[in-house]
Scaffold this motif. Structure first.
Motif, PDB file in Angstrom:
ATOM      1  N   SER A 270     112.584  -3.887  58.720  1.00  0.00           N
ATOM      2  CA  SER A 270     112.256  -2.825  58.835  1.00  0.00           C
ATOM      3  C   SER A 270     112.902  -1.290  58.719  1.00  0.00           C
ATOM      4  CB  SER A 270     110.345  -2.890  58.519  1.00  0.00           C
ATOM      5  OG  SER A 270     110.336  -3.669  59.906  1.00  0.00           O
ATOM      6  N   GLN A 271     113.125  -1.805  60.352  1.00  0.00           N
ATOM      7  CA  GLN A 271     114.191  -0.772  61.299  1.00  0.00           C
ATOM      8  C   GLN A 271     115.101  -0.368  60.951  1.00  0.00           C
ATOM      9  OE1 GLN A 271     113.134  -1.411  65.407  1.00  0.00           O
ATOM     10  NE2 GLN A 271     111.228  -2.201  64.710  1.00  0.00           N
ATOM     11  N   VAL A 272     116.019  -1.322  60.227  1.00  0.00           N
ATOM     12  CA  VAL A 272     117.257  -1.252  59.544  1.00  0.00           C
ATOM     13  C   VAL A 272     117.620   0.027  58.175  1.00  0.00           C
ATOM     14  CG1 VAL A 272     119.241  -1.732  58.658  1.00  0.00           C
ATOM     15  CG2 VAL A 272     118.268  -2.877  60.220  1.00  0.00           C
ATOM     16  N   HIS A 273     116.566  -0.056  56.750  1.00  0.00           N
ATOM     17  CA  HIS A 273     116.899   0.455  56.036  1.00  0.00           C
ATOM     18  C   HIS A 273     116.740   1.561  56.327  1.00  0.00           C
ATOM     19  CE1 HIS A 273     118.853  -3.446  55.016  1.00  0.00           C
ATOM     20  NE2 HIS A 273     117.809  -3.451  54.887  1.00  0.00           N
ATOM     21  N   ASP A 274     116.882   2.842  54.862  1.00  0.00           N
ATOM     22  CA  ASP A 274     116.506   4.103  55.084  1.00  0.00           C
ATOM     23  C   ASP A 274     115.499   4.007  53.814  1.00  0.00           C
ATOM     24  OD1 ASP A 274     118.536   4.947  57.307  1.00  0.00           O
ATOM     25  OD2 ASP A 274     120.139   3.759  55.319  1.00  0.00           O
ATOM     26  N   GLU A 275     114.292   4.375  54.186  1.00  0.00           N
ATOM     27  CA  GLU A 275     113.075   5.020  53.181  1.00  0.00           C
ATOM     28  C   GLU A 275     113.880   6.018  51.752  1.00  0.00           C
ATOM     29  OE1 GLU A 275     109.519   3.388  54.198  1.00  0.00           O
ATOM     30  OE2 GLU A 275     109.571   4.061  55.394  1.00  0.00           O
ATOM     31  N   ILE A 276     113.539   5.590  50.658  1.00  0.00           N
ATOM     32  CA  ILE A 276     113.869   6.577  49.838  1.00  0.00           C
ATOM     33  C   ILE A 276     112.903   7.767  49.249  1.00  0.00           C
ATOM     34  CG2 ILE A 276     114.489   7.525  47.267  1.00  0.00           C
ATOM     35  CD1 ILE A 276     116.066   4.222  47.237  1.00  0.00           C
ATOM     36  N   ILE A 277     113.305   8.995  49.089  1.00  0.00           N
ATOM     37  CA  ILE A 277     112.188  10.062  48.938  1.00  0.00           C
ATOM     38  C   ILE A 277     112.261  11.122  47.831  1.00  0.00           C
ATOM     39  CG2 ILE A 277     111.042  10.117  51.326  1.00  0.00           C
ATOM     40  CD1 ILE A 277     112.554  12.252  52.333  1.00  0.00           C
ATOM     41  N   TRP A 278     112.065  11.665  47.396  1.00  0.00           N
ATOM     42  CA  TRP A 278     112.486  12.664  45.842  1.00  0.00           C
ATOM     43  C   TRP A 278     112.277  14.148  46.923  1.00  0.00           C
ATOM     44  CZ3 TRP A 278     110.204  15.153  42.333  1.00  0.00           C
ATOM     45  CH2 TRP A 278     111.014  15.679  41.651  1.00  0.00           C
ATOM     46  N   SER A 279     112.433  15.180  46.453  1.00  0.00           N
ATOM     47  CA  SER A 279     112.003  16.236  46.505  1.00  0.00           C
ATOM     48  C   SER A 279     112.987  17.187  45.317  1.00  0.00           C
ATOM     49  CB  SER A 279     111.797  16.904  47.370  1.00  0.00           C
ATOM     50  OG  SER A 279     113.133  16.756  47.899  1.00  0.00           O
ATOM     51  N   GLU A 280     112.248  17.948  44.350  1.00  0.00           N
ATOM     52  CA  GLU A 280     112.463  18.421  43.877  1.00  0.00           C
ATOM     53  C   GLU A 280     113.992  19.285  44.043  1.00  0.00           C
ATOM     54  OE1 GLU A 280     111.062  20.853  39.710  1.00  0.00           O
ATOM     55  OE2 GLU A 280     109.494  20.018  41.363  1.00  0.00           O
ATOM     56  N   ASP A 281     114.217  20.273  45.094  1.00  0.00           N
ATOM     57  CA  ASP A 281     115.276  20.557  46.050  1.00  0.00           C
ATOM     58  C   ASP A 281     116.182  20.292  45.937  1.00  0.00           C
ATOM     59  OD1 ASP A 281     114.035  20.354  47.424  1.00  0.00           O
ATOM     60  OD2 ASP A 281     114.699  21.235  48.567  1.00  0.00           O
ATOM     61  N   LYS A 282     116.123  18.639  46.523  1.00  0.00           N
ATOM     62  CA  LYS A 282     117.250  17.881  47.088  1.00  0.00           C
ATOM     63  C   LYS A 282     117.041  16.572  46.034  1.00  0.00           C
ATOM     64  CE  LYS A 282     117.195  19.218  51.409  1.00  0.00           C
ATOM     65  NZ  LYS A 282     116.327  18.781  52.890  1.00  0.00           N
ATOM     66  N   GLY A 283     116.361  16.347  44.597  1.00  0.00           N
ATOM     67  CA  GLY A 283     117.030  15.082  44.377  1.00  0.00           C
ATOM     68  C   GLY A 283     116.305  14.063  45.491  1.00  0.00           C
ATOM     69  N   PHE A 284     117.149  12.870  44.877  1.00  0.00           N
ATOM     70  CA  PHE A 284     116.766  11.291  45.883  1.00  0.00           C
ATOM     71  C   PHE A 284     117.198  11.551  47.302  1.00  0.00           C
ATOM     72  CE2 PHE A 284     116.361   9.874  41.144  1.00  0.00           C
ATOM     73  CZ  PHE A 284     114.705   8.989  41.597  1.00  0.00           C
ATOM     74  N   THR A 285     116.873  11.029  48.490  1.00  0.00           N
ATOM     75  CA  THR A 285     117.441  11.554  49.445  1.00  0.00           C
ATOM     76  C   THR A 285     117.334  10.072  50.859  1.00  0.00           C
ATOM     77  OG1 THR A 285     115.913  12.896  50.493  1.00  0.00           O
ATOM     78  CG2 THR A 285     118.117  13.743  49.585  1.00  0.00           C
ATOM     79  N   ARG A 286     117.140   9.934  51.688  1.00  0.00           N
ATOM     80  CA  ARG A 286     116.414   9.045  52.227  1.00  0.00           C
ATOM     81  C   ARG A 286     115.954   9.877  53.693  1.00  0.00           C
ATOM     82  NH1 ARG A 286     119.087   7.315  48.417  1.00  0.00           N
ATOM     83  NH2 ARG A 286     119.834   5.645  48.098  1.00  0.00           N
ATOM     84  N   LYS A 287     115.293   8.917  53.868  1.00  0.00           N
ATOM     85  CA  LYS A 287     113.836   9.417  54.929  1.00  0.00           C
ATOM     86  C   LYS A 287     115.139   9.422  56.723  1.00  0.00           C
ATOM     87  CE  LYS A 287     109.569   8.710  54.432  1.00  0.00           C
ATOM     88  NZ  LYS A 287     108.732   7.009  55.331  1.00  0.00           N
ATOM     89  N   THR A 288     116.264   8.790  56.478  1.00  0.00           N
ATOM     90  CA  THR A 288     117.012   8.183  57.587  1.00  0.00           C
ATOM     91  C   THR A 288     117.978   8.134  57.422  1.00  0.00           C
ATOM     92  OG1 THR A 288     116.124   6.026  57.504  1.00  0.00           O
ATOM     93  CG2 THR A 288     114.642   7.434  59.607  1.00  0.00           C
ATOM     94  N   ASN A 289     119.101   7.999  58.006  1.00  0.00           N
ATOM     95  CA  ASN A 289     120.779   7.000  57.611  1.00  0.00           C
ATOM     96  C   ASN A 289     121.123   6.130  58.271  1.00  0.00           C
ATOM     97  OD1 ASN A 289     122.900   7.528  56.283  1.00  0.00           O
ATOM     98  ND2 ASN A 289     124.051   8.750  57.527  1.00  0.00           N
ATOM     99  N   ARG A 290     120.658   5.402  58.967  1.00  0.00           N
ATOM    100  CA  ARG A 290     121.208   4.259  59.839  1.00  0.00           C
ATOM    101  C   ARG A 290     121.800   3.580  59.236  1.00  0.00           C
ATOM    102  NH1 ARG A 290     115.146   2.973  59.076  1.00  0.00           N
ATOM    103  NH2 ARG A 290     113.508   3.643  60.975  1.00  0.00           N
TER     104      ARG A 290
END
Ligand code: EPS
Length: 388
Positions: A270-290
């Motif tokens: 849970s402290q390793v993987h980067d959660e997936i998020i989405w926004s109109e201007d960036k599309g799919f990204t990650r909350k973190t970059n571990r």
């Protein structure tokens, strides 16, 4: 896209042929030379770097500042060659002539002994001339070409030193590539943190006074990478694996990690993987970059963060025990000329070998004979990925 290198440390020159570059890519010798100069600097370098002023000669494949699509041949002369012609010349010598500067005493930590046994050389100069880190000069020239290619797609690379001889820069940075470049370029050890920088310099001085050498850790950051370079479908298409191979192949490198790397062994998922998020201007990204920009051997679109560890240079003024291959007698030898820390230079080498791997992955994802063709495919894909 591929390349080969040739050349010995005290031979006439270092040579490469790069094959498979698209046509209409702007390449200048000036940009390659700037990169070569960066590699030659750094606190802890020895006297050899005062002899050399590495300059590239472009011998084919580039006309009026642009690639033609033909193989690109690059050469960097060794200025020191003039002092080594008798020793390193290609012409046959007659048996009455004594071969000068023969090496029969293998240095621990070098390629000397293994190479001598493998290739059947009783003069280990035949091994050490090629295993020398002088070869990284031409790999930087190749990387400088790759960097010029990548910048056409907005992909930028910077490197920094995070540790030398146990002195660490433990800060996390969210600086832009431009800022990392500005700060590290002004640092004799290519470190972001001024406090750590001074301690690293002191550690290098102390090691030098003790006839010792120091290793360290370098980090390379790459931004602007599209999602999906590399592939999960086959082991040798995983781009993180290819980058790891390239970094590990730099002389004296002993290990590679991405993002939090080896720390992932100590913390839960849970402290390793980067959660997936989405926004109109960036599309799919990650909350973190571990994970350092990779999942499944493919780029996530987050910055690539790769680190490599360099062992202390094995050519030591402080003698280590070895055995003469002729007399079989033990000896402790000191060596006259060497760097005592090449970690700052290695961070430049690391940037450039990473640049090549990414450039190659870009060629695979967006194949083309012309830059324009590649750019069109790239832009179309970026738009498609954004709207996915
Ligand atoms: C090296 C030994 C030194 C370094 C060299 C790598 O060279 P020399 O034996 O001529 O003193 O300076 O690095 C370079 C020449 C370079 O361009 O980085 C070795 O044994 O690996």
């Amino acid at each position: 896209m591929r390349f080969l290198t040739a050349g010995e440390s005290h031979g006439p020159q270092l040579t490469t042929i790069i094959e498979g570059l698209p046509a209409h890519l702007g390449i200048t010798a000036e940009a390659i030379n700037a990169e070569l100069k960066r590699r030659q600097g750094g606190y802890g370098r020895g006297r050899r770097m005062k002899i050399e002023t590495d300059q590239v000669q472009i011998l084919s494949g580039i006309r009026h500042g642009q690639t033609t699509g033909a193989p690109v041949a690059l050469v960097v002369q060794n200025k020191d060659w003039k002092n080594w012609q008798d020793i390193m010349g290609a012409e046959p010598i007659d048996s009455s002539q004594e071969v000068k500067k023969q090496v029969t005493r293998p240095r621990p930590g070098h390629a000397d002994l293994n190479g001598a046994i493998k290739y059947g050389h009783r003069d280990m100069r035949n091994i050490l001339e090629r295993s020398s880190a002088r070869e990284t000069t031409i790999r930087v020239a190749i990387g400088a070409v790759a960097k010029q290619f990548l910048s056409q797609f907005g992909i930028e690379i910077a490197g920094r030193v995070v540790e030398i001889g146990g002195v660490k820069d433990e800060h996390e940075y969210s600086s832009s590539i431009e800022d990392i470049r500005t700060v590290t370029e002004a640092s004799p050890v290519r470190c972001m943190d001024k406090d750590a920088e001074q301690k690293m310099i002191a550690a290098i001085d102390e090691a030098k006074n003790n006839g010792d050498s120091l290793g360290g850790v370098v980090e390379v950051i790459v931004t602007g990478v599209p999602v999906g370079l590399g592939s999960h479908v086959h082991y040798d298409r995983k781009l993180d694996a290819r980058i790891a191979m390239a970094v590990q192949s730099i002389n004296a490198f002993k290990g590679v990690e991405f993002g939090i790397g080896f720390s992932a062994a100590h913390i839960p998922g849970s402290q390793v993987h980067d959660e997936i998020i989405w926004s109109e201007d960036k599309g799919f990204t990650r909350k973190t970059n571990r994970l350092g920009g990779f999942e499944g051997g493919m780029t996530t679109g987050m910055p690539i963060v790769v680190r490599g560890v360099m062992k202390p240079i094995p050519t030591l003024y402080k003698p280590l025990q070895s055995v003469d291959i002729e007399t079989k007698e033990p000896f402790s030898a000191s060596i006259e000329r060497s760097d005592n820390c090449a970690v700052p230079a290695a961070s430049v080498v690391c940037e450039n070998v990473v640049a090549w791997e990414i450039a190659q992955a870009m060629m695979e994802k967006f194949p083309g004979d012309r830059m324009e063709e590649m750019k069109e495919a790239f832009e179309k894909y970026q738009e498609w990925a954004m709207n996915f």
